[in-house]
Design an enzyme around this catalytic site. Structure first.
Site, PDB file in Angstrom:
ATOM      1  N   SER A 167       0.962   3.825  -2.852  1.00  0.00           N
ATOM      2  CA  SER A 167       1.089   5.208  -2.387  1.00  0.00           C
ATOM      3  C   SER A 167       0.771   6.183  -3.528  1.00  0.00           C
ATOM      4  O   SER A 167      -0.302   6.112  -4.114  1.00  0.00           O
ATOM      5  CB  SER A 167       2.496   5.434  -1.820  1.00  0.00           C
ATOM      6  OG  SER A 167       2.572   6.668  -1.143  1.00  0.00           O
ATOM      7  N   ASP A 308       0.051   2.859   4.136  1.00  0.00           N
ATOM      8  CA  ASP A 308       0.866   2.998   2.917  1.00  0.00           C
ATOM      9  C   ASP A 308       1.389   1.659   2.394  1.00  0.00           C
ATOM     10  O   ASP A 308       2.164   0.971   3.060  1.00  0.00           O
ATOM     11  CB  ASP A 308       2.044   3.927   3.244  1.00  0.00           C
ATOM     12  CG  ASP A 308       2.788   4.385   2.004  1.00  0.00           C
ATOM     13  OD1 ASP A 308       2.682   3.718   0.967  1.00  0.00           O
ATOM     14  OD2 ASP A 308       3.477   5.412   2.086  1.00  0.00           O
TER      15      ASP A 308
END
Length: 484
Positions: A167, A308
């Site tokens: 991320s 993610d």
């Protein structure tokens, strides 16, 4: 120490504190019940005498018995919690003496030791001792904390060759891993405004506080401005850093992946970062791209899309261990969903510490068990099933390593992670990252000294062997041409 504006100021104050409180005397003495100081002292004295006597065979034999990072328990966390600066001098002396011995054995001409013996020894030593890695957690807009941590590690020449990010951490890993080491300092300079503006632009686009729709194309264009269009293999050639980026599958029955120059050398870095930053519900899942044999950009795994990476593998320690032989992890952790669980994983001393950590672990385990039971009767595509699946994925992960660098505020607002930060907040996050790293610097230096020495020597030996092989091939080809 709290008022320090640089690591030097902090370390001077920390040393002054240790001198004033008598902890300097504690550091100078070998003795304590916390580790086996007798065997470590014996080992140091043996290695020192063999090196000074130029007993190369004896030194090689002694080191072949094993180079240990935790010899006699000297890697125990509480040995680094007594003094403000460093630990027992004996531990520091051991790591430095082993490194001196390794440098001695790596000399080009070493009496009584063949090149083959030397190469074999160093490769085995590196494999047995292990390596260190720097991991940056998922962080959303708290990613500027990672910049502060990275800045301190760069200034102290302590960035491991293996770095990982998911991320927000993936953005910082990619920025660091696409620049030459000597040029990395540019991203920490106040004049380097363009990068800060682009990162600020990314964060503004990540913000979901406003009602305006997020334009994924704008986000992709911003990423393209800060991260060069390179494959993982090309990035490694430039920086010498093994970048690792975690991504999670958009489909339920697929497994998460760790992208790097070993498992996916031809995959494009930008798309990997975009996928790792793809927050479900905020962005559409991302398809990866790669270069084919002709150097053309093509889709990679056409039928798969990714989201993610922090959702499934925030800190991919098992995979890094398998791929690179990593057994020592330095973690910069700012994941606001993970920080509440970290206290249960940190080692605490005493009865109350044991009771507290056991209670927190029990609550965590019961929460996971209840989630699994609650999920069974639900449809796999239902909202609550997806919510529970996300909770299970987050809570079941491990979020700490051997050395953990955490924000001064342990409880960060998760909604703030998706909000754009002001200039003041950005500078505060960077400064917090730096200051949170300073108390860990000597621990990192001592615990990575031997592995960094081994990495440097093995890399040089491999280059020398490759050069010799190429020369031999050239001579052989020349002879064939002359005969023809």
């Amino acid at each position: 120490m709290d008022k320090a504006q640089s690591y030097k100021e902090w370390s001077d104050a920390a040393n002054a504190h240790d001198a004033r409180t008598g902890l300097d005397k504690w550091k100078k003495k070998d003795e304590t019940r916390r580790y086996d100081y007798k065997s470590i002292r014996k080992r140091v004295d043996l290695l020192k005498s063999l090196r000074r006597a130029n007993d190369n065979h004896g030194l090689l034999f002694a080191l072949n018995e094993g180079i240990h990072g935790n010899l006699g328990g000297m890697g125990r966390a509480d040995l680094y919690e007594q003094a403000k600066f460093g630990t027992k001098r004996l531990i520091d002396e051991y790591s430095k003496e082993v490194s001196r011995c390794l440098e001695h054995l790596a000399k080009p001409r070493l009496k009584g030791v063949s090149v083959e013996e030397k190469v074999d020894f160093f490769h085995r030593a590196q494999h047995c001792f292990g390596r260190s890695a720097f991991l940056m957690s998922g962080s959303g807009t708290f990613l500027f904390f990672h910049i502060g941590v990275l800045k301190t590690l760069w200034q102290q020449e302590l960035i491991p060759e293996i770095i990982s990010g998911s991320s927000g951490g993936a953005i910082i890993a990619a920025i660091a891993g696409t620049r030459q080491h000597k040029k990395l300092g540019e991203i920490f300079e106040p004049e380097f405004i363009d990068l800060e503006l682009e990162l600020r632009s990314i964060l503004n686009k990540l913000s979901i506080v406003g009602k305006s729709k997020i334009d994924q194309k704008d986000f992709e264009e911003t990423i393209a401005k800060v991260i060069p269009d390179l494959t993982f293999a090309e990035a490694y050639e430039i920086s010498g850093l093994h970048i690792n980026i975690s991504i999670a599958p958009a489909e339920k029955h697929q497994k998460s992946r760790l992208l790097n120059s070993i498992t996916s050398p031809n995959v494009m870095l930008r798309e990997a970062v975009l996928a790792s930053c793809c927050i479900p519900g905020v962005f559409e899942p991302v398809a990866l791209a790669a270069k084919n044999v002709d150097g053309e950009r093509v889709p990679y795994l056409r039928t798969r899309k990714w989201v993610d990476g922090s959702l499934s593998d925030d800190l991919p320690m098992k995979r890094l261990s398998r791929l690179y032989g990593v057994n020592h992890f330095i973690v910069s952790q700012t994941n606001p969903l993970a920080l509440p669980f970290i206290s249960s994983e940190k080692k605490r001393r005493g009865f109350l510490g044991t009771l507290s950590s056991t209670s927190l672990k029990t609550v965590k385990d019961w929460g996971l068990a209840a989630s699994y039971l609650a999920q069974k009767p639900l449809k796999s595509d239902s909202y609550f099933s997806k919510l529970l699946n996300g909770y299970i994925s987050i809570v079941s992960q491990s979020y700490t390593g051997d050395i953990n660098i955490l924000p001064s505020k342990r409880f960060l607002n998760p909604t703030k992670a998706l909000s754009a930060q002001s200039n003041k907040e950005i500078l505060k996050l960077i400064a917090d990252g730096e200051k949170s790293t300073w108390p860990c610097v000597e621990k990192i230096r001592i615990q990575t000294h031997i592995s960094q020495t081994l990495d440097r020597i093995v890399k040089k030996l491999d280059k020398d062997m490759l050069r010799k092989t190429k020369r031999a091939e050239a001579k052989s080809n020349l002879k064939l041409v002359k005969r023809a």
